[in-house]
Scaffold this active site. Structure first.
Site, PDB file in Angstrom:
ATOM      1  N   ALA A 202      -0.905   6.564  -0.228  1.00 17.90           N
ATOM      2  CA  ALA A 202      -1.693   6.091   0.913  1.00 17.90           C
ATOM      3  C   ALA A 202      -3.143   5.997   0.460  1.00 17.90           C
ATOM      4  O   ALA A 202      -3.484   6.437  -0.642  1.00 17.90           O
ATOM      5  CB  ALA A 202      -1.591   7.064   2.078  1.00 17.90           C
ATOM      6  N   LYS A 203      -3.976   5.405   1.260  1.00 12.73           N
ATOM      7  CA  LYS A 203      -5.413   5.413   0.986  1.00 12.73           C
ATOM      8  C   LYS A 203      -6.131   5.189   2.297  1.00 12.73           C
ATOM      9  O   LYS A 203      -5.564   4.619   3.238  1.00 12.73           O
ATOM     10  CB  LYS A 203      -5.785   4.297   0.008  1.00 12.73           C
ATOM     11  CG  LYS A 203      -7.071   4.547  -0.740  1.00 12.73           C
ATOM     12  CD  LYS A 203      -6.877   5.507  -1.899  1.00 12.73           C
ATOM     13  CE  LYS A 203      -8.132   5.768  -2.669  1.00 12.73           C
ATOM     14  NZ  LYS A 203      -7.859   6.473  -3.919  1.00 12.73           N
ATOM     15  N   GLY A 204      -7.382   5.638   2.348  1.00 18.82           N
ATOM     16  CA  GLY A 204      -8.155   5.434   3.576  1.00 18.82           C
ATOM     17  C   GLY A 204      -9.583   5.098   3.226  1.00 18.82           C
ATOM     18  O   GLY A 204     -10.010   5.213   2.070  1.00 18.82           O
TER      19      GLY A 204
ATOM     20  N   ILE B  76      -4.091   3.424   5.206  1.00 17.76           N
ATOM     21  CA  ILE B  76      -2.952   2.570   4.856  1.00 17.76           C
ATOM     22  C   ILE B  76      -1.902   3.431   4.163  1.00 17.76           C
ATOM     23  O   ILE B  76      -2.181   4.056   3.137  1.00 17.76           O
ATOM     24  CB  ILE B  76      -3.393   1.413   3.912  1.00 17.76           C
ATOM     25  CG1 ILE B  76      -4.577   0.633   4.522  1.00 17.76           C
ATOM     26  CG2 ILE B  76      -2.209   0.494   3.608  1.00 17.76           C
ATOM     27  CD1 ILE B  76      -4.327  -0.004   5.863  1.00 17.76           C
TER      28      ILE B  76
END
Ligand code: NAD
Length: 419
Positions: free
Chosen positions: A106-108, A61
């Site tokens: 962001a992050k995942g 994201i």
């Protein structure tokens, strides 16, 4: 832990709306910041050790890249879901801005249980996930890093997979890599060190000598375990520490070395291995009589239900989102000082930035260089947030949000809306 299910995306949204009351941003900019820029969801097959193919769901994201490339960790956990990753991505944007690092947020994550996976399965999941998102990451675009249950080895596989796709080595695509692959000295300790530095600044502000303080730490991983060593080395008494299965408590202070060695060896804490210590639950840890409480595990641990029972003077948030907005108010009313996540755990993104800069410039900084720069940035950022908190008469979380969101909003205003 909490009986009521709390959605981290709601928490993150509530925080932005709260900050907007003080920032009074232009409506368009506020709308832009409330939304993620890109949500990538992938469902990908992986061959397991028994030959069966399982399909996993992964997320990347990308919340905002107004101030620089997207940046944020990758989490492997059974509870990973779209809303959690969205919230974590948004917090990354504010965090990079609070410490004034030219990154976005962001992050995942991949929904999986790494404790039930072999090394081979973990590697195949990582490589296939990286392949699926590889058009959207890169040193100029989006740079992942470790988070819960991912580590330097996972980053090495990401770097290798991305490099295979490109046809040449691209160390700058991820941070938190092993030193041998272009990782930075000091990255492994960076988040914990930042937690410690901001805790020390807070104790100075509160006139609470760190040498005689009692510290309770939830989580014993990269952030909590390493932070425990920093506190112990500074002379503080670490009275409690926990992992996902529970924790240890000794009011006279634990031996962190013994506790972490035991966890490494048996993957849990065992009373008999540690000596004088009793086993406690994570819920009990949060209610221990201590000076400094350092949540370093997952989101939504301190809630409106248990916040009235929290007995410390200072909370330093190593984890992302450990305190809900309702709990924030309860702690604030009880006079408990909070160093919020987007400030306290920003040491990780700060040294990730150093790692990325070294990779792009093909430089190798010394440990002292990394440590001094990190300490300066963390101390300066703490004092900036404290100043806002005093001037605007708001608690530290709102002050950090005012600083972080304010910086991103100003950058967005200057860039304007395309086309
Ligand atoms: P980690 O995987 O190294 O460690 C996580 C720890 O939390 C482990 O000890 C685990 O047993 C414990 N844990 C898991 N579930 C738990 C539960 N329900 N109750 C209590 N403990 C539990 O992860 P980490 O990198 O230390 O990350 C911890 C927190 O810090 C996360 O919120 C993460 O987003 C945040 N954070 C990490 C970094 C980083 O650089 N690693 C940077 C900023 C923020």
């Amino acid at each position: 832990m909490a009986t009521k299910r709390i959605n981290p995306a709601d928490v993150a949204m509530k925080q932005v709306e709260l900050a907007q009351k003080y920032l009074d941003l232009d409506h368009g900019i506020f709308e832009k910041l409330r939304h993620t820029e890109r949500d990538i969801i992938v469902h990908f097959p992986v061959k397991m050790d028994d030959g069966i193919v399982r399909v996993f769901t992964g997320y990347r994201i990308q919340h905002n890249d107004t101030r620089g490339p997207f940046k944020g960790g990758i989490r492997y956990h059974p509870d990973v879901n779209l809303d959690e990753v969205r919230a974590l991505a948004m917090w990354m944007t504010w965090k990079s801005a609070v410490v004034n690092i030219p990154f976005g947020g962001a992050k995942g994550g991949v929904t999986c249980n790494p404790k039930q996976l072999s090394m081979g399965e973990l590697e195949r999941i990582t490589r296939r996930f990286t392949w699926e998102i590889s058009s959207f990451i890169g040193p100029e675009m989006d740079i992942p890093a470790p988070d819960v249950y991912t580590n330097p080895q996972v980053m090495a596989w990401i770097m290798d997979t991305y490099s295979m796709r490109k046809g040449y080595a691209v160390p700058g695509v991820v941070t938190g890599k092993p030193i041998e692959l272009g990782g930075s000295v000091g990255r492994f300790e960076a988040t914990a060190k930042g937690v410690f530095v901001t805790a020390v600044e807070a104790t100075k502000h509160l006139n609470l000598p760190i040498e005689s303080s009692k510290v309770a730490i939830q989580g014993a991983g990269n952030v909590g375990g390493v932070a425990a060593r920093f506190f112990e080395r500074a002379g503080a008494r670490v009275v409690a520490i926990s992992d996902s299965k529970g924790g240890l408590y000794n009011p006279k202070g634990l031996s962190i070395d013994k506790a972490l060695k035991c966890k490494n060896r048996y993957s849990c804490f065992i009373e008999e291995e540690i000596g004088e210590a009793e086993i406690i639950t994570n819920e009990e840890l949060l209610q221990i009589d201590c000076d400094i409480l350092v949540p370093c595990a997952l989101e939504s641990q301190i809630t409106e239900e248990n916040a009235p029972k929290v007995k410390c003077k200072l909370v330093v948030e190593g984890a992302n989102g450990p305190t809900t907005p309702e709990a924030d108010d309860i702690l604030f009313d009880a006079g408990i000082f909070i160093v919020p996540d987007i400030l306290a755990n920003a040491g990780g993104v700060t040294v990730s930035y150093f790692e990325w800069v070294q990779n792009l410039q093909e430089l190798l900084w010394s440990e002292e260089e990394v440590s001094t720069r990190l300490t300066n940035i963390m101390s300066r950022s703490f004092l900036e947030v404290l100043r806002i908190s005093q001037e605007r008469k708001v608690h530290m979380r709102i002050a950090a949000l005012i600083l972080g969101i304010g910086r991103v909003a100003e950058a967005a205003r200057l860039r304007g809306i395309f086309p």
